[in-house]
Each structure stands twice: as structure tokens, then as C-alpha cells.
Write a protein that holds these residues in place. Structure first.
Motif, mmCIF file in Angstrom:
data_model
loop_
_atom_site.group_PDB
_atom_site.id
_atom_site.type_symbol
_atom_site.label_atom_id
_atom_site.label_comp_id
_atom_site.label_asym_id
_atom_site.label_seq_id
_atom_site.Cartn_x
_atom_site.Cartn_y
_atom_site.Cartn_z
ATOM 1 N N THR A 158 0.835 -1.212 0.000
ATOM 2 C CA THR A 158 0.000 0.000 0.000
ATOM 3 C C THR A 158 0.862 1.250 0.000
ATOM 4 O O THR A 158 0.585 2.208 -0.713
ATOM 5 N N ILE A 159 1.918 1.224 0.798
ATOM 6 C CA ILE A 159 2.782 2.398 0.878
ATOM 7 C C ILE A 159 3.486 2.627 -0.448
ATOM 8 O O ILE A 159 3.612 3.743 -0.924
ATOM 9 N N VAL A 160 3.926 1.545 -1.074
ATOM 10 C CA VAL A 160 4.599 1.686 -2.366
ATOM 11 C C VAL A 160 3.624 2.253 -3.391
ATOM 12 O O VAL A 160 3.978 3.144 -4.183
ATOM 13 N N GLN A 161 2.375 1.760 -3.382
ATOM 14 C CA GLN A 161 1.392 2.265 -4.340
ATOM 15 C C GLN A 161 1.095 3.750 -4.084
ATOM 16 O O GLN A 161 1.014 4.554 -5.018
ATOM 17 N N TYR A 162 0.961 4.073 -2.809
ATOM 18 C CA TYR A 162 0.788 5.491 -2.471
ATOM 19 C C TYR A 162 2.009 6.278 -2.942
ATOM 20 O O TYR A 162 1.899 7.369 -3.488
ATOM 21 N N GLY A 163 3.196 5.680 -2.756
ATOM 22 C CA GLY A 163 4.441 6.342 -3.149
ATOM 23 C C GLY A 163 4.504 6.624 -4.638
ATOM 24 O O GLY A 163 4.937 7.705 -5.048
ATOM 25 N N ILE A 164 4.060 5.675 -5.460
ATOM 26 C CA ILE A 164 4.087 5.895 -6.912
ATOM 27 C C ILE A 164 3.253 7.123 -7.258
ATOM 28 O O ILE A 164 3.709 8.029 -7.968
ATOM 29 N N ASN A 165 2.034 7.166 -6.722
ATOM 30 C CA ASN A 165 1.173 8.319 -6.988
ATOM 31 C C ASN A 165 1.808 9.620 -6.520
ATOM 32 O O ASN A 165 1.799 10.625 -7.236
ATOM 33 N N ALA A 166 2.363 9.576 -5.311
ATOM 34 C CA ALA A 166 2.940 10.797 -4.750
ATOM 35 C C ALA A 166 4.133 11.268 -5.569
ATOM 36 O O ALA A 166 4.281 12.470 -5.846
ATOM 37 N N LEU A 167 4.981 10.322 -5.996
ATOM 38 C CA LEU A 167 6.165 10.705 -6.774
ATOM 39 C C LEU A 167 5.762 11.267 -8.134
ATOM 40 O O LEU A 167 6.341 12.243 -8.617
ATOM 41 N N LEU A 168 4.743 10.644 -8.753
ATOM 42 C CA LEU A 168 4.322 11.127 -10.065
ATOM 43 C C LEU A 168 3.710 12.516 -9.961
ATOM 44 O O LEU A 168 3.965 13.392 -10.784
ATOM 45 N N VAL A 169 2.897 12.720 -8.929
ATOM 46 C CA VAL A 169 2.260 14.030 -8.811
ATOM 47 C C VAL A 169 3.305 15.084 -8.407
ATOM 48 O O VAL A 169 3.223 16.245 -8.813
ATOM 49 N N ALA A 170 4.339 14.653 -7.677
ATOM 50 C CA ALA A 170 5.427 15.582 -7.363
ATOM 51 C C ALA A 170 6.168 15.970 -8.640
ATOM 52 O O ALA A 170 6.573 17.133 -8.813
ATOM 53 N N THR A 171 6.321 15.005 -9.555
ATOM 54 C CA THR A 171 6.940 15.325 -10.847
ATOM 55 C C THR A 171 6.091 16.352 -11.602
ATOM 56 O O THR A 171 6.611 17.305 -12.188
ATOM 57 N N LEU B 260 13.297 22.826 -4.375
ATOM 58 C CA LEU B 260 12.745 21.722 -3.592
ATOM 59 C C LEU B 260 11.308 21.945 -3.135
ATOM 60 O O LEU B 260 10.620 21.000 -2.755
ATOM 61 N N GLY B 261 10.855 23.196 -3.179
ATOM 62 C CA GLY B 261 9.508 23.519 -2.704
ATOM 63 C C GLY B 261 8.418 22.627 -3.274
ATOM 64 O O GLY B 261 7.661 22.013 -2.519
ATOM 65 N N PRO B 262 8.336 22.526 -4.596
ATOM 66 C CA PRO B 262 7.250 21.716 -5.166
ATOM 67 C C PRO B 262 7.290 20.266 -4.709
ATOM 68 O O PRO B 262 6.240 19.662 -4.477
ATOM 69 N N VAL B 263 8.479 19.694 -4.580
ATOM 70 C CA VAL B 263 8.584 18.294 -4.146
ATOM 71 C C VAL B 263 8.087 18.161 -2.716
ATOM 72 O O VAL B 263 7.280 17.285 -2.395
ATOM 73 N N LEU B 264 8.554 19.071 -1.871
ATOM 74 C CA LEU B 264 8.127 19.071 -0.475
ATOM 75 C C LEU B 264 6.619 19.246 -0.373
ATOM 76 O O LEU B 264 5.930 18.502 0.337
ATOM 77 N N GLY B 265 6.123 20.242 -1.096
ATOM 78 C CA GLY B 265 4.680 20.513 -1.091
ATOM 79 C C GLY B 265 3.906 19.289 -1.533
ATOM 80 O O GLY B 265 2.894 18.927 -0.933
ATOM 81 N N ALA B 266 4.383 18.633 -2.591
ATOM 82 C CA ALA B 266 3.666 17.480 -3.130
ATOM 83 C C ALA B 266 3.660 16.337 -2.126
ATOM 84 O O ALA B 266 2.631 15.701 -1.899
ATOM 85 N N LEU B 267 4.810 16.062 -1.519
ATOM 86 C CA LEU B 267 4.864 14.920 -0.604
ATOM 87 C C LEU B 267 4.006 15.172 0.639
ATOM 88 O O LEU B 267 3.282 14.290 1.096
ATOM 89 N N ILE B 268 4.041 16.386 1.163
ATOM 90 C CA ILE B 268 3.235 16.696 2.347
ATOM 91 C C ILE B 268 1.742 16.647 2.020
ATOM 92 O O ILE B 268 0.956 15.971 2.691
ATOM 93 N N LEU B 269 1.361 17.351 0.954
ATOM 94 C CA LEU B 269 -0.070 17.428 0.650
ATOM 95 C C LEU B 269 -0.629 16.090 0.185
ATOM 96 O O LEU B 269 -1.795 15.783 0.442
ATOM 97 N N SER B 270 0.194 15.280 -0.485
ATOM 98 C CA SER B 270 -0.283 13.946 -0.869
ATOM 99 C C SER B 270 -0.636 13.139 0.371
ATOM 100 O O SER B 270 -1.663 12.458 0.406
#
Lengths: 315, 286, 245
Positions: free
Chosen positions: A26-39, A248-258
Motif C-alpha cells: 500500500t505504501i509503495v502504491q501510495y508512493g508511486i502516486n505521490a512521486l508522479l504528482v510531485a513530478t 525543492l519547494g514543489p517536491v516538499l509541497g507534493a509529498l506533504i499534501l499527498s
């Protein structure tokens, strides 16, 4: 401390890279989504954060990447790699074709044009035979969450590396000048059209690649999900929240908000999106330069940081 | 030929409503220099307001319209006072992002409160019509068209004849000068945005009578309102109605001569065309 | 007169019926300072915008170093060596003073200095030159009036221009500040820069300009050596006469 700051990035990336071996599916699946949206957020950052052009249509590039990959794999039986390239070509072509006329528009004209494009793109795709009309396409099934996770991470690192280069380059200085005052930028010798189109094209490239990876991972796509306009909401808010025009802002923002929205989404549909909207409003008013600036500003002036931001532009 | 007449009438009736949508957008843009990306969401909220006035309180939609407008005016007034007045002087990027955020808030609030189901305001006379030389004119649509015209006329009169209206126009021309003449810009801005919201609300209510509302109708309506406002000229209420008619007729024609699924694509094509045709130079504004 | 650095022939600009600049012709030699004067609305800023490429002329030629530039986009003209300041100053508000000037050094004539570190060094020198060094790390929108003008200068100078177009850089300054700016402009000329300057402050223009071009309602009503032009009765009537009353 500054001397070792560059080390933080590879360490963080390495830490993220080993996550799949220590956590659950589950965490990996959540991670894929979070990484893609951070991109996607990082890509938006190039056009929206650096050049100051608020694109509400980057979901189109993502969707084209999705469809390009899907068409290549499902209809033409190409490999995943060629599919990704095909999707990226579609996204970049769209940015060039559409970007040249609409980037001549400024401010609201540009915003509305991108909004319109995002709104009709799924309708347009639904009329295309090879894209499976409004039914969509099914890609060959491939199980391998870890692989998709690592691919997404590589893409995010590449996007962040690109932005880090932009932030220090002459190109980036030109984009920032355009954001701050386009007329002044032009008379100082900046070819504003080329710069803006280049920024949009790079953004389109990363967005399309993210779409391609997502398509193969999720294996089923249709116009509504590929061109989901709410993706634009997420890109904008994550960048804004983290710090537009920073590395780094967008990456941080994406990971937190995801993470936050993952929790909220389990409550009721729509709650997460409503939360995003509230964050956008609050961020524009209270912390227009994002989380990174907030941390610095709060350390310097405490609560006054918010008061100053609210007071700065009021009538 | 009769078919052509019918399509023309459909387009004109729809166009009046579009014009009303453009009015609110144009007013706010012209006076506050804010392009309100939440305009479509305000239209949507107006639609729900009228829907509940009709279904829960049993008020005839055409009689309920003023009530919905008052409610929307208050909402607009409060939004401007509490939020937008804080950033009107900031970079355009910020006002765009803020209204975009408001749009998101309204859409998902509506989804939570009203659900994502299609709603139609269905008074007993809906579906009734009169046939004039072979052309069908539905009462509800015609009523909506008339209301749109009346509201445009009223706006024109208010801006032209009343003290507040003149203060609004003066503020649009030159904020600093208007201030010197004793205009309180905070109040004028709030009234202007409130009026824009009320007009959006009226358009939404009428839209609910002639079509269907969901929480998501806003985005395309925002884009359309923007194009209409450009076509018509921001500070000319009657011109904006004209802009609405152009779009309405173009869409109706597209629906007839092409596949109906192409209407959105046509109006988007028109949108890009209008935008790229350098509106700033056409209208002589920056 | 030696071969001109640049030359304007029959320059005309119409805005929807209104003729802002009508058939203006003049030459500027290298290292000359030419003053552009005239009452408000005479078309002075329009001429600067036409030369810098912010506006496109309706008719006429602009020749810079023997090359027609009237159809070139603004950025190409900047790369040829034309820098300008704006009357309504246009700093990059959210950037620091140093960053503002670095943009000028990174672009500008010949495409500028491509290396960011070296561009920054060059920017520092210009900040020293314009007396803005101590404000280097401040945000541009936090600067006061005179410092904003200095920044506007420094940005244009960092482009390393051959021709500098100055649009009312002294408006609103005190006597002392005007003197400072006059000295600054002279120093810039000594570096080999040719200057076209719009100015209302007569005291300054007298001390600065080798020659004057007088505009009235978009028409060129006088051109020549500064002292001669200022004695010209048409000039006195059209422009100075009103001011002396």
C-alpha cells in the motif's frame, strides 16, 4: 553547513529509493502516486513558478503522455520504452503547437486559454478512433510495483535536477525576469517567446513521461481519467504550497499534501479536493512564496510574517 | 430554412443567457482588474440557490430569482471584503491563483452539500411552448432570455444614472482620482464584486431552468464568460449581451451542422481564436 | 559630423487615428549626448519606445550602425547594443538589486555574459559605479525613489549598451540628486556610450546635452546645438514660453 548541502539531495533520493524493500504494498502504491504528482508539480513549477505563467492546462500534457504510451502499447504493440517516448513526443509536440500561439497571451488570457484546453481535451480524445473513443484503452498487464516506484523516483529526480540547473542558469534568470516584468525582460535582450515556449516544452516533457508511467502501471485509461482537470489543481497547489520558483519547494509541497489528502480522501470523496482549494486560498494570502520562505520568515519575524503578507497588497 | 430559423432562435435564446454570464465577468474585470476564475462556480451556486428555493420552498423560479441574486450579492460582497480586497493590488498571478482556489472550494463544497447529481429546475410550464410560423419558442427559455435582457438594461441604467454606478465607473477609470472625490474603494469594490456575483447567480438560476446543473459546470462557463466579455467590450453591458448572442448562435449552428459532441470543441476553437486575435489591440486596452 | 552611430528617418507612429510621432528625422554620432525635449504628450517616450522596439513604427527607418532595425524585435535590438530605461520604472520587483542588475549582464549586448558567476561580478561593478552597492541584497521593490532610478540605470548599463535611451531619469529628484545623476551620465559617456535623453529638468539638460531635438505634438520643431536651440523663438514659444509665465 552550506558546503554539505548538495549532499542532502542524493541522500534523500537514496532513502526514498530503498523504501519498497522495507514497507508494504500500500505504501509503495501510495508512493508511486505521490512521486508522479510531485513530478507534475515540479514540471508546473518551470512554467508557473519560474516564468510566472499560470498554466491550468498541464494536465493535457500528462494526458497526452498517457494516451501516447497506451496507443503505442495497446494498439501498435510497441514496447513500454518506445511507448514512453511516443507519449513524450505527443506532449512536447502539443506544447510547441499550442504554446507558440497562446504564450503570446499574457496573464488572464493565457490562463483562460489553458483552462479551455484542459476542459475540451477529453472531449476531443473521445472522438479519436485509435484512442479507443470514449471507452478507453487497456494496456498489457505488468505486475511490478517496485519497478514503477523506482521509475517514478528516477523521473522526479530528473525533473528536480533539471529545475536545479534552471535555477542557476542563464535560462532560469531569463524566465524569472519574464515573470517579474516581461517588457523590461525583452528590452534587456531576452528572447521572451523562445524562453517561454522552451519552459512549457520542458514542463510538457516531464508531465507526459509521468503520464506514460502511470498508464502502464494502472493498465486502463479513458479520456476522463487521463485528462482529469483536477490534476491541474494538485499541480498548482503543491507548487504554491511548497514554494513556486524554488528547487525543492514543489517536491516538499507534493509529498506533504499527498499524505494529508490521502488521509482526508478516506473520509469522504471531495473532502481532499475541498481541502486543496482552501490551501490555495490560504497560501496566496498568507504565504505567497511557499513553505520554504515561510520557515525562514517565521524564524525572522514570527507571526508578523503572516500579518505582513496579508497587509502588503491590501487596498 | 425553417430548421435554420429554429436554430437561430435557439442560439439567440441561449446567447442572451451567455450574455448575462459575460456581464458579471466583464464588470468585475473592468472595475477591479481581476479576472475571476471562480465566476463559473458562482454561476453554479446561483443555480443551486434557485433550485432549492423552488424545490424546498416552492417559490416559482422566476419569482425566486431576485432572492437568489440577493444571496449571491451578499456572498460576493463578503468574499471581496474578507479576501479579495487583501490582494487587489498584488500581481495578477496572485489574483488568478486566489480565484482559482475559490473555484475549487466552491466546486467541492457543492459536491459535498448538493451531491454530483444532475439537477434541473422544473416548473410546471417547463416544456410548454408556442409555435410562431413553424419555429418553436419554449416559454421558459424565452422568459430566461427576457430576464437576461432586463438585467443587462438595469445594469446599464445603474452604472449610468445612479451615484454608486458613477462611482463604480470612476473607480474603473482611475482609482486614485476616484479616491480624491471621496469614493471609498473598499466599499465600491465590494459592491462591484457583489453585483458581479448576483449577475452570475441570476445566470446560474436561469441556466438551471433551461439546462442542467452539476457542481462541475463552472469551468467551461468561466472560459465562455471570459470570451463573451472580450467580444462585447468590458464596460458596455449591451455589447456584452451581443457577445453572448454571437457565442450562442455559433454553438447552436455547430450543434446542427456538425456532430453535437463538437459544440465544446467549437466554442474552444472560438475561444482561442478570440484570444489570439489580440483582444487588447482590438479593444485598445492593455 | 562623423558617421552617425544611429539615424532615424521619417519616423512616424499612429495609434488608431492619433499621430503620436510624425515624420521625425535625426542622427546621433557616437559618444554624443542628445537631449529630446518637448511638452507632455509631444511624443518623446514614443520615440524611445520605437527605437528600443517596444513599439513598431507605422512608417520610417531606424538605422543603427548602418543596419536597418525598425522591424527587429526588442530583444534583438538589445543584443545589438541598445539599452533603455523606463519613465515608469520597471525593476524586477521580487528580485534583489544584485539579481536585477545581473539580468542585464547576462543578456544585453551581444547576448551578454553567459556565465552567471562572472555576470554577477560585472553586476557588482555597475552597482559600485551607480552607488547602489550597499543596497545590493535588498529587494528592488523596497528601494526608495532615487535608488530606484539608480537601479534602472545600473540594469541598463550592465547590458553594456552602445546606445543608452534615458526616459526622464531625473523627474522627482532633489537638486543635489539631479547633480549626482548629471555627473553619472557624464561618466557613462566617458566610457564610450552614446546617450539619448528625455528630460524636463532644464538645468540638467543644459549641462548635459551636446545637441537638442525639440518635439511638439509629435512634430520635430527644432534641432541643433543646445545653446542655439534654447534661443530659438519657436522653441521658446512652444515649450519654454509657457513655463516662464
Amino acid at each position: 553547513m552550506n558546503r554539505y548541502r548538495w549532499l542532502a539531495l542524493p541522500i534523500a533520493a537514496a532513502a526514498l529509493a530503498v523504501v519498497p524493500w522495507f514497507t508494504s504494498d500500500t505504501i509503495v502504491q501510495y508512493g508511486i502516486n505521490a512521486l508522479l504528482v510531485a513530478t507534475l508539480a515540479q514540471a508546473w513549477n518551470i512554467i508557473g513558478g519560474f516564468s510566472g505563467y499560470p498554466s491550468f492546462g498541464n494536465s493535457v500534457f500528462y494526458g497526452l503522455g498517457t494516451y501516447g504510451t497506451a496507443i503505442a502499447m495497446a494498439q501498435l504493440h510497441w514496447s513500454f520504452g518506445s511507448g514512453l517516448v511516443f507519449g513524450a513526443v505527443l506532449g512536447v509536440a502539443c506544447a510547441l503547437l499550442f504554446g507558440i500561439p497562446i504564450l503570446r497571451l499574457r496573464g488572464p488570457y493565457f490562463a483562460i486559454a489553458t483552462l479551455g484546453l484542459a476542459a475540451v481535451m477529453s472531449a476531443i480524445t473521445a472522438t479519436v478512433e485509435i484512442a479507443g473513443k470514449n471507452i478507453g484503452l487497456i494496456l498489457p498487464l505488468f505486475r511490478g510495483d517496485t519497478l514503477f516506484y523506482e521509475l517514478s523516483l528516477i523521473l522526479l529526480v530528473a525533473a528536480t535536477g533539471t529545475v536545479a540547473w534552471i535555477a542557476r542558469s542563464r535560462f532560469g534568470a531569463g524566465l524569472v525576469a519574464i515573470r517579474e516584468d516581461e517588457d523590461a525582460a525583452q528590452v534587456m535582450g531576452i528572447n521572451t517567446t523562445t524562453y517561454k515556449v522552451a519552459a512549457l516544452t520542458v514542463a510538457a516533457l516531464f508531465s507526459a513521461l509521468a503520464g506514460g508511467i502511470h498508464a502502464y502501471w494502472i493498465t486502463f485509461i479513458d479520456p476522463a481519467s487521463a485528462f482529469d482537470p483536477s490534476l491541474n489543481v494538485r499541480m498548482v497547489i503543491m507548487t504554491l504550497f511548497g514554494g513556486p520558483g524554488t528547487v525543492l519547494g514543489p517536491v516538499l509541497g507534493a509529498l506533504i499534501l499527498s499524505a494529508v489528502s490521502e488521509v482526508l480522501a478516506s473520509q469522504a470523496t471531495g473532502v481532499a479536493s475541498l481541502f486543496y482549494g482552501i490551501v490555495i486560498v490560504a497560501a496566496v494570502l498568507l504565504m505567497p512564496k511557499g513553505l520554504l520562505d515561510l520557515v525562514q520568515g517565521f524564524r525572522d519575524s514570527g507571526w508578523r510574517y503572516f500579518v505582513d503578507n496579508v497587509r502588503r497588497y491590501r487596498i | 430554412m425553417q430548421l435554420f430559423g429554429q436554430i437561430l432562435v435557439n442560439g439567440i435564446l441561449l446567447g442572451g443567457l451567455y450574455g448575462l454570464m459575460g456581464l458579471g465577468m466583464g464588470l468585475v474585470w473592468g472595475v477591479l482588474k481581476i479576472v475571476n476564475l471562480a465566476h463559473g462556480a458562482l454561476i453554479m451556486l446561483g443555480g443551486y440557490a434557485l433550485y432549492y428555493l423552488y424545490t424546498k420552498a416552492g417559490i416559482d423560479p422566476f419569482l425566486g430569482l431576485p432572492l437568489a441574486m440577493v444571496a449571491m450579492f451578499v456572498l460576493g460582497y463578503v468574499l471581496q471584503t474578507a479576501l479579495l480586497n487583501l490582494i487587489v493590488r498584488s500581481a495578477q498571478l496572485n489574483t488568478l491563483l486566489l480565484t482559482f482556489g475559490l473555484d475549487v472550494v466552491f466546486v467541492y463544497m457543492a459536491q459535498l452539500l448538493f451531491s454530483a447529481d444532475f439537477r434541473t429546475i422544473n416548473p410546471p410550464y417547463a416544456g410548454k411552448n408556442v409555435t410562431i410560423s413553424g419555429v418553436v419558442v419554449p416559454y421558459a427559455q424565452f422568459g430566461a432570455f427576457l430576464v437576461a435582457l432586463v438585467l443587462a438594461g438595469l445594469l446599464f441604467l445603474v452604472l449610468d444614472k445612479t451615484r454608486t454606478g458613477r462611482a463604480i465607473r470612476a473607480t474603473a477609470q482611475n482609482l486614485i482620482a476616484a479616491r480624491l472625490y471621496g469614493v471609498n474603494p473598499k466599499r465600491i469594490y465590494a459592491i462591484t464584486f457583489g453585483t458581479g456575483a448576483a449577475l452570475a447567480g441570476a445566470a446560474g438560476g436561469l441556466y438551471g431552468i433551461v439546462s442542467q446543473i452539476t457542481p462541475y459546470i463552472g469551468v467551461t462557463l468561466t472560459a465562455k464568460s471570459f470570451v463573451i466579455a472580450i467580444l462585447g467590450g468590458l464596460d458596455k453591458p449591451l455589447g456584452v449581451i451581443g457577445g453572448g448572442l454571437v457565442l450562442g448562435i455559433a454553438e447552436a449552428m455547430a450543434a446542427l451542422y456538425l456532430d453535437p459532441t463538437y459544440t465544446d470543441i467549437i466554442s474552444f476553437g472560438l475561444l482561442v481564436l478570440v484570444l489570439v486575435a489580440r483582444p487588447a489591440q482590438l479593444l485598445g486596452r492593455a | 559630423m562623423t558617421e552617425p552611430l544611429f539615424e532615424v528617418r521619417g519616423l512616424t507612429k499612429r495609434f488608431r487615428g492619433l499621430t503620436a510621432v510624425s515624420n521625425v528625422t535625426f542622427r546621433v554620432a557616437a559618444r554624443e549626448i542628445v537631449g529630446l525635449i518637448g511638452p507632455n504628450g509631444a511624443g518623446k517616450t514614443t520615440i524611445i519606445s520605437l527605437i528600443s522596439g517596444t513599439l513598431v513604427p507605422t512608417a520610417g527607418d531606424i538605422v543603427f550602425e548602418g543596419r536597418h532595425i525598425e522591424r527587429l524585435p526588442a530583444y534583438r535590438r538589445a543584443r545589438l547594443g541598445i539599452g533603455r530605461t523606463f519613465q515608469v520604472m520597471k525593476p524586477f520587483p521580487g528580485l534583489s538589486v544584485l539579481e536585477n542588475v545581473t539580468v542585464g549582464a547576462l543578456f544585453g549586448t551581444g547576448g551578454g555574459e553567459r556565465n552567471r558567476t562572472r555576470a554577477e561580478e560585472r553586476a557588482r561593478e555597475w552597482l559600485k559605479f551607480t552607488g547602489l552597492e550597499r543596497r545590493m541584497d535588498q529587494r528592488a521593490d523596497a528601494l526608495g525613489g532615487p535608488d530606484r532610478k539608480r537601479l534602472e540605470f545600473a540594469k541598463a548599463l550592465a547590458m553594456n549598451p552602445k546606445l543608452l535611451l534615458l526616459d526622464e531619469v531625473m523627474a522627482g529628484l532633489t537638486h543635489v540628486e539631479v547633480d549626482e545623476v548629471v555627473e553619472l551620465i557624464k561618466k557613462i559617456r566617458e566610457k564610450g556610450v552614446t546617450i539619448l535623453v528625455i528630460e524636463h529638468v532644464m538645468k540638467a539638460i543644459r549641462r548635459l546635452a551636446d545637441r537638442l531635438l525639440v518635439l511638439h505634438h509629435g512634430q520635430q520643431i527644432a534641432e541643433g546645438r543646445t545653446d542655439e536651440v534654447l534661443r530659438d523663438p519657436r522653441v521658446v514659444e512652444a515649450y519654454l514660453g509657457k513655463r516662464r509665465q
